[in-house]
Every structure is written in C-alpha cells, then in structure tokens.
Design a protein around this motif. Structure first.
Motif, mmCIF file in Angstrom:
data_model
loop_
_atom_site.group_PDB
_atom_site.id
_atom_site.type_symbol
_atom_site.label_atom_id
_atom_site.label_comp_id
_atom_site.label_asym_id
_atom_site.label_seq_id
_atom_site.Cartn_x
_atom_site.Cartn_y
_atom_site.Cartn_z
ATOM 1 N N GLU A 186 0.731 -1.558 0.113
ATOM 2 C CA GLU A 186 -0.207 0.015 0.104
ATOM 3 C C GLU A 186 1.044 1.099 0.143
ATOM 4 O O GLU A 186 -0.008 2.450 -0.279
ATOM 5 C CB GLU A 186 -1.023 0.223 1.313
ATOM 6 C CG GLU A 186 -1.671 -1.607 1.493
ATOM 7 C CD GLU A 186 -2.707 -1.331 2.509
ATOM 8 O OE1 GLU A 186 -2.752 -0.674 3.417
ATOM 9 O OE2 GLU A 186 -4.053 -1.553 2.747
ATOM 10 N N GLY A 187 1.755 0.850 -0.216
ATOM 11 C CA GLY A 187 3.365 2.426 -0.017
ATOM 12 C C GLY A 187 3.220 3.200 1.591
ATOM 13 O O GLY A 187 3.908 4.244 1.387
ATOM 14 N N LYS A 188 3.295 1.989 2.129
ATOM 15 C CA LYS A 188 3.710 2.896 3.408
ATOM 16 C C LYS A 188 5.047 2.695 4.015
ATOM 17 O O LYS A 188 4.562 4.056 4.964
ATOM 18 C CB LYS A 188 2.551 2.469 4.556
ATOM 19 C CG LYS A 188 0.861 2.368 4.845
ATOM 20 C CD LYS A 188 0.378 2.006 5.598
ATOM 21 C CE LYS A 188 -1.208 1.815 4.686
ATOM 22 N NZ LYS A 188 -1.879 0.630 6.280
ATOM 23 N N TYR A 189 5.159 2.282 3.277
ATOM 24 C CA TYR A 189 7.434 2.952 3.214
ATOM 25 C C TYR A 189 7.310 3.788 3.285
ATOM 26 O O TYR A 189 9.381 3.890 3.529
ATOM 27 C CB TYR A 189 7.953 1.171 3.307
ATOM 28 C CG TYR A 189 6.914 -0.039 3.886
ATOM 29 C CD1 TYR A 189 6.056 -0.151 5.104
ATOM 30 C CD2 TYR A 189 8.147 -0.871 3.572
ATOM 31 C CE1 TYR A 189 5.926 -0.771 5.748
ATOM 32 C CE2 TYR A 189 7.492 -2.303 4.744
ATOM 33 C CZ TYR A 189 6.317 -2.660 5.160
ATOM 34 O OH TYR A 189 5.837 -3.254 6.385
ATOM 35 N N GLY A 190 7.033 4.032 1.961
ATOM 36 C CA GLY A 190 7.011 5.382 1.370
ATOM 37 C C GLY A 190 8.082 4.683 0.006
ATOM 38 O O GLY A 190 8.526 3.317 -0.106
ATOM 39 N N GLU A 191 8.901 5.535 -0.525
ATOM 40 C CA GLU A 191 9.665 5.223 -1.680
ATOM 41 C C GLU A 191 11.352 6.169 -1.153
ATOM 42 O O GLU A 191 11.189 7.528 -0.777
ATOM 43 C CB GLU A 191 9.400 5.757 -2.931
ATOM 44 C CG GLU A 191 8.084 5.543 -3.433
ATOM 45 C CD GLU A 191 7.175 5.550 -4.798
ATOM 46 O OE1 GLU A 191 7.708 6.525 -5.204
ATOM 47 O OE2 GLU A 191 6.523 5.348 -5.602
ATOM 48 N N ILE A 192 12.230 6.252 -2.030
ATOM 49 C CA ILE A 192 13.511 6.775 -2.031
ATOM 50 C C ILE A 192 14.561 7.780 -3.129
ATOM 51 O O ILE A 192 13.320 7.211 -4.312
ATOM 52 C CB ILE A 192 14.841 5.474 -2.508
ATOM 53 C CG1 ILE A 192 14.891 4.343 -1.263
ATOM 54 C CG2 ILE A 192 16.128 6.154 -1.970
ATOM 55 C CD1 ILE A 192 15.917 3.337 -1.618
ATOM 56 N N ASP A 193 14.386 8.826 -2.801
ATOM 57 C CA ASP A 193 15.266 10.062 -3.348
ATOM 58 C C ASP A 193 15.675 10.053 -3.749
ATOM 59 O O ASP A 193 16.699 10.522 -2.713
ATOM 60 C CB ASP A 193 14.483 11.232 -2.839
ATOM 61 C CG ASP A 193 13.881 12.161 -3.965
ATOM 62 O OD1 ASP A 193 14.632 12.125 -4.773
ATOM 63 O OD2 ASP A 193 13.340 13.546 -3.739
ATOM 64 N N TYR A 194 16.407 9.177 -4.978
ATOM 65 C CA TYR A 194 17.980 9.109 -4.872
ATOM 66 C C TYR A 194 18.402 10.360 -5.598
ATOM 67 O O TYR A 194 20.071 11.101 -4.709
ATOM 68 C CB TYR A 194 18.408 8.010 -6.373
ATOM 69 C CG TYR A 194 18.037 7.430 -5.584
ATOM 70 C CD1 TYR A 194 19.227 6.024 -5.053
ATOM 71 C CD2 TYR A 194 17.134 6.144 -6.281
ATOM 72 C CE1 TYR A 194 18.608 4.949 -4.584
ATOM 73 C CE2 TYR A 194 16.855 5.107 -5.611
ATOM 74 C CZ TYR A 194 18.036 4.074 -4.902
ATOM 75 O OH TYR A 194 17.030 3.002 -4.649
ATOM 76 N N SER A 195 17.432 11.976 -5.835
ATOM 77 C CA SER A 195 18.529 13.147 -5.824
ATOM 78 C C SER A 195 18.565 13.808 -4.381
ATOM 79 O O SER A 195 19.076 15.393 -4.058
ATOM 80 C CB SER A 195 17.071 13.845 -6.438
ATOM 81 O OG SER A 195 16.058 14.130 -5.352
ATOM 82 N N SER A 196 17.567 13.292 -3.503
ATOM 83 C CA SER A 196 18.419 13.894 -2.262
ATOM 84 C C SER A 196 20.107 14.009 -1.859
ATOM 85 O O SER A 196 20.592 12.727 -2.858
ATOM 86 C CB SER A 196 17.941 13.097 -0.708
ATOM 87 O OG SER A 196 17.974 12.364 -0.562
ATOM 88 N N LYS A 197 20.202 14.896 -1.235
ATOM 89 C CA LYS A 197 21.911 15.646 -0.832
ATOM 90 C C LYS A 197 21.834 14.625 0.230
ATOM 91 O O LYS A 197 21.328 14.889 1.140
ATOM 92 C CB LYS A 197 22.339 16.481 -0.995
ATOM 93 C CG LYS A 197 22.232 17.496 -2.115
ATOM 94 C CD LYS A 197 22.074 19.084 -2.483
ATOM 95 C CE LYS A 197 22.223 19.328 -3.878
ATOM 96 N NZ LYS A 197 22.596 20.990 -3.939
ATOM 97 N N ARG A 198 23.281 13.961 0.717
ATOM 98 C CA ARG A 198 23.757 13.940 1.685
ATOM 99 C C ARG A 198 23.765 15.247 2.777
ATOM 100 O O ARG A 198 24.300 16.074 2.433
ATOM 101 C CB ARG A 198 24.945 13.080 1.643
ATOM 102 C CG ARG A 198 24.950 11.912 1.059
ATOM 103 C CD ARG A 198 26.437 10.821 1.073
ATOM 104 N NE ARG A 198 27.699 11.756 1.066
ATOM 105 C CZ ARG A 198 27.958 11.089 -0.812
ATOM 106 N NH1 ARG A 198 27.563 10.845 -0.550
ATOM 107 N NH2 ARG A 198 29.320 12.505 -1.138
#
Length: 290
Positions: free
Chosen positions: A278-290
């Motif tokens: 159901e998508g409750k764990y979310g998704e990874i945004d690979y564009s985010s910066k460290r």
C-alpha cells in the motif's frame, strides 16, 4: 573454565544484488546467535571499473541492519530521506522498525579504477515493541567507532555494538548484545569471560586461529554453549589476524520471517506485506543530497 564449543562450520556461498557473498547465519546448525539472525561476508575482493553494484531498493521491517565496511565504501539511501557514504572502517546501522525501504551500494558515488570491497552485514532481531516504532538510521565513520589497544601488545579491539571495559558503542541496543572486531598480534592471545545464558560466536574471516585450544581454519564460524565461561583466541601465525566476536542474550519471543520481514507471527508478516504494497514505507528519492 573455558566455554564448550557447540558447533563450527563454513558459510554457504550465495549472492546478493549479483555480488558473491558467504552466509554464516542462518545455517542448518543455528538460526541465530543471540539476537543476530543473519551474517553475510562480502569479499575481500578487488573490483575493477567505475562503479560497483548494490542491492537495489527493497523493504525491511522488524530488524536492525548493520553493515560494517572494513575496506571500501558503502552508500546508503532510504525512504526517510537519509543518504550517507561510509568509508573503510565505518558502519551503516538502520532500525527498520515498522517499515522502511533502503538501498546500499558499494562505490556508487564515485569513479574507481580499482578498489577492494570487504564488508559484513548483520541482521539484528528487534523486540516486538520496537518492531512497532518508527525507523531510525545512524551512520558511523571509522573515527566514531570506539577502539583501544589490548594489554601486553596483544592487539586491538573495536567495539561496533555494546560495551567492552570503558568503551561503549554509539549503536543503539534494545537487548544485551555485542559485536567486536579484534586484531590479535603474532604469538598473542585474547580472552573474555561471559556470564550464563549469553550466546557467543566468533568468525574467522580470512585467518586461522586456536580457539579454546582447538584449531580452526579461515572461513569458519565457531559457536559456544550457553554456560558461563571463557573464550580464548590465540594467534600462532607470523602475521596479525582479524576476528569478529558477537552474541548476546537469547531472543525469547516467537520468530516468523519471510524475505526481508522478521516479525513475531504470521499475522505480523501479512501486515508487513500489506503495508508495503500500500506504499506506507515510502519511496527513495535518489536526488536527495547527503
């Protein structure tokens, strides 16, 4: 009195994300040592090329993952927005709690003409109440790992999880547990006493050693009984050797595992899959910066 050895054995060759690994836990001899329910060794291997592989995005629930990079770099991404690169000697720790998606990659951030990968991943089972809490993430660089020289020039010890004498790891623990990386100099010994009912094992990743007067070869895991007693590791070689020593109190709650989820019931597993789908764990945004 020395602890009795309950079993020893080699790991099983398998792969994760296309990379070859040696899996020590679980095995036909043991499903866990204390709260540690999985132990994989990757390398040491030389990798040629600009980038090396990763696991790809995948979920977890009910466990803490701990990746110890002895050599090389491991980059972490997760659906909480965390992103961090840990270099040789560092640790990536993640409490997956009630659900998270993460990805780990070796050398994903840079271009490398040649590098060595040598790492371990542990799965640490969580108490049921912690399985219901929000996920947490903690990266530790090599300088953040407590370390000291052993007496009589015997070698050194790094405390990745738990306590040793005056050293305390920054990794959170929810039960009694420990994980040490011990280097023993040629002709020297290391010994440690353990109380009743603490489960203990040691891994010889690349070197042979004498453990409680018995000889063991590189690539073996050696586990001990639950009686109180001493573990003694002796290095008879001409070179320093590396040992991983780990364990803790027995996990007493029911364990039901399936794929990346480790819960306390079949219903818990079903809910873990339902929430993920159901998508409750979310998704990874690979564009985010460290």
């Amino acid at each position: 009195m020395k602890k009795k050895i309950s079993f020893s054995g080699k790991g099983n060759s398998t792969s994760v994300g296309g990379a070859p690994i040696n899996r020590f836990l679980p095995s036909w001899q043991a499903k866990a040592v204390g709260p540690f329910i999985l132990l994989d060794q990757a390398g040491p291997i030389k990798v040629v090329g600009k980038k090396t592989g990763g696991t790809g995005p995948h979920p977890h629930r009910g466990i803490a993952t701990l990746t110890y990079s002895i050599k090389g770099e491991v980059e972490h991404f997760d659906s909480l927005g965390n992103r961090s690169l840990v270099s040789s000697g560092g640790v990536q720790w993640m409490n997956s709690g009630n659900g998270i998606v993460h990805d780990e990659r070796s050398g994903a951030s840079g271009e490398f003409s040649q590098k060595e990968i040598y790492a371990f991943q542990f799965w640490i089972n969580l108490p049921s109440k912690i399985k219901e809490e929000k996920p947490e993430y903690l990266p530790l660089q090599a300088k953040d790992i407590p370390e000291k020289q052993l007496a009589e020039d015997a070698g050194s010890i790094r405390v990745l999880v738990g306590d040793y004498q005056e050293l305390t790891s920054k990794i959170p623990t929810y039960t009694e547990q420990f994980l040490f990386h011990i280097k023993i100099n040629p002709g020297k010994k290391f010994s440690m006493d353990f109380p009743q009912k603490i489960e203990v094992a040691t891994v010889l990743p690349t070197d042979s050693a004498i453990i409680n007067t018995e000889s063991f070869n590189a690539g073996e895991l050696v586990a001990f009984d639950k009686e109180a007693g001493e573990v003694e590791i002796e290095n008879l070689s001409d070179l320093a050797i590396d040992i991983l020593l780990f364990g803790g109190e027995n996990y007493t709650e029911p364990i039901v595992s399936q794929g990346p989820f480790v819960m306390n019931s079949e219903a818990g597993i079903a809910l873990a899959y339902k929430d993920f789908n159901e998508g409750k764990y979310g998704e990874i945004d690979y564009s985010s910066k460290r």
